[in-house]
Scaffold this motif. Structure first.
Motif, PDB file in Angstrom:
ATOM      1  N   GLU A  23      -1.462  -3.134 -15.317  1.00 30.36           N
ATOM      2  CA  GLU A  23      -1.633  -1.690 -15.582  1.00 30.36           C
ATOM      3  C   GLU A  23      -1.209  -0.806 -14.414  1.00 30.36           C
ATOM      4  N   ILE A  24      -1.356  -1.286 -13.197  1.00 24.63           N
ATOM      5  CA  ILE A  24      -1.029  -0.452 -12.027  1.00 24.63           C
ATOM      6  C   ILE A  24       0.276  -0.913 -11.359  1.00 24.63           C
ATOM      7  N   VAL A  25       0.310  -2.196 -10.997  1.00 25.77           N
ATOM      8  CA  VAL A  25       1.438  -2.667 -10.175  1.00 25.77           C
ATOM      9  C   VAL A  25       2.765  -2.588 -10.929  1.00 25.77           C
ATOM     10  N   LYS A  49       0.849  -1.196   0.000  1.00 25.29           N
ATOM     11  CA  LYS A  49       0.000   0.000   0.000  1.00 25.29           C
ATOM     12  C   LYS A  49       0.889   1.253   0.000  1.00 25.29           C
ATOM     13  N   ARG A  50       1.982   1.182   0.782  1.00 27.03           N
ATOM     14  CA  ARG A  50       2.878   2.337   0.879  1.00 27.03           C
ATOM     15  C   ARG A  50       3.662   2.557  -0.414  1.00 27.03           C
ATOM     16  N   TRP A  51       4.372   1.500  -0.900  1.00 29.40           N
ATOM     17  CA  TRP A  51       5.214   1.759  -2.066  1.00 29.40           C
ATOM     18  C   TRP A  51       4.419   1.955  -3.361  1.00 29.40           C
ATOM     19  N   LEU A  52       3.177   1.473  -3.404  1.00 29.00           N
ATOM     20  CA  LEU A  52       2.342   1.764  -4.580  1.00 29.00           C
ATOM     21  C   LEU A  52       1.853   3.218  -4.540  1.00 29.00           C
ATOM     22  N   SER A  53       1.639   3.734  -3.323  1.00 35.87           N
ATOM     23  CA  SER A  53       1.129   5.102  -3.178  1.00 35.87           C
ATOM     24  C   SER A  53       2.243   6.139  -3.193  1.00 35.87           C
ATOM     25  N   CYS A  54       3.414   5.772  -2.675  1.00 32.70           N
ATOM     26  CA  CYS A  54       4.539   6.699  -2.574  1.00 32.70           C
ATOM     27  C   CYS A  54       5.771   5.924  -3.053  1.00 32.70           C
ATOM     28  N   THR A  55       5.990   5.934  -4.363  1.00 31.36           N
ATOM     29  CA  THR A  55       6.996   5.027  -4.933  1.00 31.36           C
ATOM     30  C   THR A  55       8.436   5.265  -4.437  1.00 31.36           C
ATOM     31  N   PRO A  56       8.857   6.510  -4.104  1.00 35.11           N
ATOM     32  CA  PRO A  56      10.259   6.636  -3.663  1.00 35.11           C
ATOM     33  C   PRO A  56      10.493   6.137  -2.235  1.00 35.11           C
ATOM     34  N   SER A  57       9.416   5.813  -1.507  1.00 33.96           N
ATOM     35  CA  SER A  57       9.562   5.494  -0.080  1.00 33.96           C
ATOM     36  C   SER A  57      10.384   4.229   0.180  1.00 33.96           C
ATOM     37  N   ALA A  58      10.330   3.266  -0.733  1.00 39.21           N
ATOM     38  CA  ALA A  58      11.018   1.992  -0.479  1.00 39.21           C
ATOM     39  C   ALA A  58      12.539   2.190  -0.424  1.00 39.21           C
TER      40      ALA A  58
END
Ligand code: SF4
Length: 380
Positions: free
Chosen positions: A199-201, A15-24
């Motif tokens: 399409e999303i992931v 949920k986090r890295w899909l919503s905020c991609t640089p966070s990982a």
């Protein structure tokens, strides 16, 4: 559960890295500290794994003597979980002649998310429906299975193994969270899941793996290791604090509503910054203008058995016999015995009114009942 915690883009943080991609990438070198609750959850999973394997006829050693956090409640919850899976298995057998139950199954997600994998607590592969069950022993937050990316990624990993072996049409994903009485199920068509994956992931995962994309704050920040020091989150929270509430002298209803919408996030962020700063100070960091002092402490006995003996010898009774709380009683006699013996004595008084967002699942507080109570009290 354990495997996913080691993947940079694991399902549990999806949920986090899909919503905020640089966070990982931003957080990959920040140390992970395991809480007591996480350790308790690991034990609870180990017990479920043992019981489920045994229930499906596998010969496995009993793990319970080795579990540090083992309790009667943990045992009851694991039994309920196993019964739930066996019921699903029976359901699967009505539509498929050879369904299969898998326990703690390694799931490779590399086709959609670079170097990602996870572990499915329980899977039931069958013609028609593929079942994914995730056990959550925590009781902090009730987790919803609806459109839950962690569950959808597990389902994709399970499809990689079983889509060619069974005639699967849909996936049914359940979060089983016994201590909150939460059994949340969400089903979707297999083709819709593949569409989401492609399409999303896939594109988001490419960005997340490279550490690029836009920072984006939301509820997922509470599980991010950068939550205390992330600039995007600080900027977003400070925007409210620095808002210029000019004229008139009193806030309008709209302005109060605006503050209400942000105040929970603002206070939890402020608490997290304080906790981070204290943690660093205890490690030796010196913050300009601040020092660490001892907080208020409460007197306590250094040796309880000696205190009891001394008081008894002096002719007094040192003990106050008290009824166990509902939680303690349930732990002591077990959930089923508790229901059998004491359920009829359990009442739930009306809770204290709390202002929450309209999207909250709880029914609206009955002010009429509260008024009636107040009126009666005034008349008496
Ligand atoms: S705290 Fe929130 S905005 Fe900042 S990196 Fe983490 S998830 Fe992204």
């Amino acid at each position: 559960m354990s495997a996913s915690s080691h993947a940079l883009l694991g399902p549990s943080s999806a949920k986090r890295w899909l919503s905020c991609t640089p966070s990982a990438r931003l957080t990959e070198s920040i140390e992970d500290t395991e809480s007591t609750f996480a350790a308790e959850g690991t034990d609870a999973h180990a017990l479920c794994e043992y019981k489920l394997r045994k229930a499906v006829g596998l010969s496995v050693p009993d793990v319970s003597p080795k579990l540090e956090y083992y309790s009667k409640e943990m045992e009851d919850c694991a039994d309920d979980y196993v019964s739930f899976i066996l019921e699903l298995y029976e359901e699967a057998k009505t539509k498929c002649k050879d369904p299969l139950v898998l326990v703690e199954q390694y799931l490779d997600l590399g086709k959609y998310v670079p170097e990602s994998f996870g572990t499915g607590d329980a899977l039931i592969a069958s013609d028609g429906t593929l079942y994914i069950i995730d056990y959550k022993y925590g009781k902090g937050v009730s987790v919803d299975a609806k459109e839950n990316p962690q569950m959808k990624l597990y389902a994709l990993g399970a499809l990689e193994i079983f889509d060619s072996l069974y005639d699967i049409k849909e996936v049914s994903m359940t979060i089983y969270q016994p201590r909150l009485g939460n059994v949340s199920t969400f089903a979707m068509k297999k083709d819709d899941l593949y569409k989401w994956a492609n399409e999303i992931v896939k594109p988001k995962a490419v960005d997340a793996f490279k550490g690029i994309g836009e920072f984006h704050c939301g509820a997922w920040c509470q599980f991010c290791k950068a939550r205390a020091t992330c600039r995007e989150r600080a900027n977003s929270n400070l925007k409210l604090a620095s808002k210029d509430f000019a004229d008139p002298p009193l806030l309008t209803d709209e302005e109060v509503e605006e503050v209400l919408g942000k105040v929970d996030e603002l206070t939890s962020w402020a608490e997290e910054v304080k906790a981070y700063a204290l943690d660093e100070a205890l490690k030796g960091k010196k913050w300009n203008g601040y020092k660490v002092v001892e907080g208020r402490s409460i007197r306590k006995y250094s040796n309880e058995s000696e205190v009891a003996k001394t008081v008894e010898d002096a002719g007094f009774d040192p003990f106050d016999k008290k009824l166990l709380s509902i939680t303690e009683m349930q732990k002591r006699i077990g959930k089923s015995k508790f229901i059998e013996l004491l359920d009829r004595f359990v009442v739930k008084p009306q809770g204290k009114p709390t202002l929450v967002q309209e999207s909250d699942k709880r029914p609206e507080f009955s002010t009429a009942a509260a008024d009636f109570k107040t009126d009666n009290m005034e008349e008496n």
